[in-house]
Design a protein around this motif. Sequence first.
Motif, PDB file in Angstrom:
ATOM      1  N   LEU A   1       0.812  -1.174   0.068  1.00 53.81           N
ATOM      2  CA  LEU A   1      -0.038   0.048   0.061  1.00 53.81           C
ATOM      3  C   LEU A   1       1.042   1.161   0.024  1.00 53.81           C
ATOM      4  N   ALA A   2       1.888   1.210   0.600  1.00 58.10           N
ATOM      5  CA  ALA A   2       2.742   2.399   0.903  1.00 58.10           C
ATOM      6  C   ALA A   2       3.622   2.699  -0.481  1.00 58.10           C
ATOM      7  N   GLY A   3       3.776   1.599  -1.175  1.00 64.04           N
ATOM      8  CA  GLY A   3       4.408   1.740  -2.498  1.00 64.04           C
ATOM      9  C   GLY A   3       3.498   1.901  -3.583  1.00 64.04           C
ATOM     10  N   THR A   4       2.150   1.743  -3.488  1.00 62.75           N
ATOM     11  CA  THR A   4       1.327   2.201  -4.554  1.00 62.75           C
ATOM     12  C   THR A   4       0.662   3.416  -4.458  1.00 62.75           C
ATOM     13  N   GLU A   5       0.584   3.927  -3.324  1.00 64.12           N
ATOM     14  CA  GLU A   5      -0.101   5.261  -2.954  1.00 64.12           C
ATOM     15  C   GLU A   5      -0.206   6.227  -4.105  1.00 64.12           C
ATOM     16  N   ARG A   6       0.936   6.666  -4.185  1.00 65.33           N
ATOM     17  CA  ARG A   6       1.136   7.655  -5.064  1.00 65.33           C
ATOM     18  C   ARG A   6       0.864   7.735  -6.491  1.00 65.33           C
ATOM     19  N   ARG A   7       1.089   6.641  -6.962  1.00 62.63           N
ATOM     20  CA  ARG A   7       0.857   5.944  -8.320  1.00 62.63           C
ATOM     21  C   ARG A   7      -0.719   6.051  -8.556  1.00 62.63           C
ATOM     22  N   ALA A   8      -1.452   5.228  -7.423  1.00 59.84           N
ATOM     23  CA  ALA A   8      -2.829   5.255  -7.354  1.00 59.84           C
ATOM     24  C   ALA A   8      -3.651   6.568  -7.255  1.00 59.84           C
ATOM     25  N   TYR A   9      -2.936   7.623  -6.404  1.00 58.23           N
ATOM     26  CA  TYR A   9      -3.391   8.920  -6.350  1.00 58.23           C
ATOM     27  C   TYR A   9      -3.522   9.565  -7.917  1.00 58.23           C
ATOM     28  N   LYS A  10      -2.263   9.527  -8.446  1.00 59.79           N
ATOM     29  CA  LYS A  10      -2.129  10.095  -9.801  1.00 59.79           C
ATOM     30  C   LYS A  10      -3.244   9.561 -10.570  1.00 59.79           C
ATOM     31  N   GLN A  11      -3.448   8.251 -10.643  1.00 57.22           N
ATOM     32  CA  GLN A  11      -4.189   7.446 -11.619  1.00 57.22           C
ATOM     33  C   GLN A  11      -5.825   7.978 -11.293  1.00 57.22           C
ATOM     34  N   ALA A  12      -6.154   8.327  -9.958  1.00 57.49           N
ATOM     35  CA  ALA A  12      -7.338   8.719  -9.684  1.00 57.49           C
ATOM     36  C   ALA A  12      -7.667  10.065  -9.834  1.00 57.49           C
ATOM     37  N   VAL A  13      -6.527  10.935  -9.729  1.00 57.99           N
ATOM     38  CA  VAL A  13      -6.555  12.426 -10.547  1.00 57.99           C
ATOM     39  C   VAL A  13      -6.863  12.486 -11.800  1.00 57.99           C
TER      40      VAL A  13
ATOM     41  N   PHE B   1      -5.924  -4.660  -6.425  1.00 61.33           N
ATOM     42  CA  PHE B   1      -5.999  -3.269  -6.100  1.00 61.33           C
ATOM     43  C   PHE B   1      -6.293  -2.315  -7.186  1.00 61.33           C
ATOM     44  N   GLN B   2      -5.824  -2.728  -8.330  1.00 59.58           N
ATOM     45  CA  GLN B   2      -6.135  -2.075  -9.568  1.00 59.58           C
ATOM     46  C   GLN B   2      -7.628  -2.279  -9.896  1.00 59.58           C
ATOM     47  N   ARG B   3      -7.953  -3.483  -9.708  1.00 64.68           N
ATOM     48  CA  ARG B   3      -9.670  -3.681 -10.123  1.00 64.68           C
ATOM     49  C   ARG B   3     -10.600  -2.827  -9.054  1.00 64.68           C
ATOM     50  N   ILE B   4     -10.088  -3.161  -7.680  1.00 68.53           N
ATOM     51  CA  ILE B   4     -10.776  -2.107  -6.951  1.00 68.53           C
ATOM     52  C   ILE B   4     -10.574  -0.656  -7.142  1.00 68.53           C
ATOM     53  N   LEU B   5      -9.492  -0.417  -7.221  1.00 68.74           N
ATOM     54  CA  LEU B   5      -9.396   1.173  -7.878  1.00 68.74           C
ATOM     55  C   LEU B   5     -10.118   1.710  -8.799  1.00 68.74           C
ATOM     56  N   GLN B   6     -10.344   0.849  -9.885  1.00 68.67           N
ATOM     57  CA  GLN B   6     -11.094   1.130 -11.122  1.00 68.67           C
ATOM     58  C   GLN B   6     -12.531   1.057 -10.662  1.00 68.67           C
ATOM     59  N   ASN B   7     -13.054   0.376  -9.789  1.00 74.50           N
ATOM     60  CA  ASN B   7     -14.285   0.164  -9.355  1.00 74.50           C
ATOM     61  C   ASN B   7     -14.908   1.227  -8.706  1.00 74.50           C
ATOM     62  N   CYS B   8     -13.827   1.805  -7.700  1.00 73.54           N
ATOM     63  CA  CYS B   8     -14.062   2.850  -6.964  1.00 73.54           C
ATOM     64  C   CYS B   8     -14.012   4.154  -7.840  1.00 73.54           C
ATOM     65  N   ILE B   9     -13.346   4.442  -8.940  1.00 70.88           N
ATOM     66  CA  ILE B   9     -13.635   5.496  -9.546  1.00 70.88           C
ATOM     67  C   ILE B   9     -14.709   5.484 -10.305  1.00 70.88           C
ATOM     68  N   ARG B  10     -15.171   4.417 -10.982  1.00 69.70           N
ATOM     69  CA  ARG B  10     -16.539   4.320 -11.380  1.00 69.70           C
ATOM     70  C   ARG B  10     -17.543   4.570 -10.279  1.00 69.70           C
ATOM     71  N   ASP B  11     -17.440   3.961  -9.184  1.00 70.79           N
ATOM     72  CA  ASP B  11     -18.486   4.348  -8.268  1.00 70.79           C
ATOM     73  C   ASP B  11     -18.632   5.823  -7.955  1.00 70.79           C
ATOM     74  N   HIS B  12     -17.533   6.546  -7.859  1.00 70.30           N
ATOM     75  CA  HIS B  12     -17.436   8.086  -7.862  1.00 70.30           C
ATOM     76  C   HIS B  12     -18.132   8.597  -8.825  1.00 70.30           C
ATOM     77  N   PHE B  13     -18.020   8.259 -10.132  1.00 75.65           N
ATOM     78  CA  PHE B  13     -18.703   8.875 -11.208  1.00 75.65           C
ATOM     79  C   PHE B  13     -20.217   8.535 -11.175  1.00 75.65           C
ATOM     80  N   ARG B  14     -20.602   7.445 -10.723  1.00 74.97           N
ATOM     81  CA  ARG B  14     -21.945   7.179 -10.583  1.00 74.97           C
ATOM     82  C   ARG B  14     -22.589   7.967  -9.457  1.00 74.97           C
ATOM     83  N   ARG B  15     -21.856   8.444  -8.273  1.00 76.25           N
ATOM     84  CA  ARG B  15     -22.330   8.974  -7.181  1.00 76.25           C
ATOM     85  C   ARG B  15     -22.647  10.629  -7.749  1.00 76.25           C
ATOM     86  N   SER B  16     -21.593  11.016  -8.434  1.00 75.36           N
ATOM     87  CA  SER B  16     -21.614  12.364  -9.041  1.00 75.36           C
ATOM     88  C   SER B  16     -22.465  12.612 -10.023  1.00 75.36           C
ATOM     89  N   LYS B  17     -22.916  11.530 -10.813  1.00 73.12           N
ATOM     90  CA  LYS B  17     -23.899  11.738 -11.651  1.00 73.12           C
ATOM     91  C   LYS B  17     -25.473  12.017 -11.001  1.00 73.12           C
TER      92      LYS B  17
END
Length: 187
Positions: A11-23, A59-75
Motif C-alpha cells: 500500500l505504501a509503494g502504490t499510494e502515489r501512483r494510485a493517487y495520480k491515476q485517480a486524479v 488493488f487495480q480492480r478495486i481502484l477502477q471500481n471505486c473510480i466508477r462508483d465516484h462517477f455514478r455518485r457524482s451523476k
Amino acid sequence: MATTQQLSDFLAGTERRAYKQAVFACRDEDAALDIVQDSMMKLADRYGDRPAEELPLLFQRILQNCIRDHFRRSKIRNLWTTLLSAFGSRDEDDHDPLENVADDRPSYQARTPEGQLEQHQTLKIIELEISKLPTRQREAFLMRYWEDMNVAETAAAMGCSEGSVKTHCSRATHALAAALEKRGITP
C-alpha cells in the motif's frame, strides 16, 4: 497469504501512483484522495488474507471500481445541483499533496536546479496530456506503464480482452507522443 507487513509495504509503494491515476480519472484532488483511501481500505478489509502476488491486480480492480462508483455518485449529485456549480472555477494554487513525499530513486533526481525545473515542467505537461486521454486508454496506459502490470493482468483488472489492452495502450502511446512532440518534447 500476505503478512501485515507485506500488505503495508504494498500500500505504501502504490499510494502515489494510485493517487495520480485517480486524479487523472476524476480531475479532483480531494475526490482522488478519497478514492485511493477507499480502495486501500477495501483491499485490506476484504483481500488482506490473499497472497502478496495477487495484491497488485486486486488493488487495480478495486481502484477502477471505486473510480466508477465516484462517477455514478457524482451523476446522481449533479441531478440536484445547477450546471454552473458543476463547472465552478478551480483554485489555481492546487498542488499534489503527495509531491512532497521524498522519492529516493536516483533516476528521478535532477542534478542541477535548472534540470529539476525542466524535469518538473516536463512531468506537468505529461500529466496534463495523460489526463486528456480517453478513459480506457488512460486506464490501460497507467496500468501497463506506471504500474508495470503485464497485458494479462491489465486485461483482468479492466475487464476486457488482452487485444483491447494492447489497442488502448498503442493508441494512448501514439496520442501522447504526438501531443508531446507538438509541444517540442522529444525523447
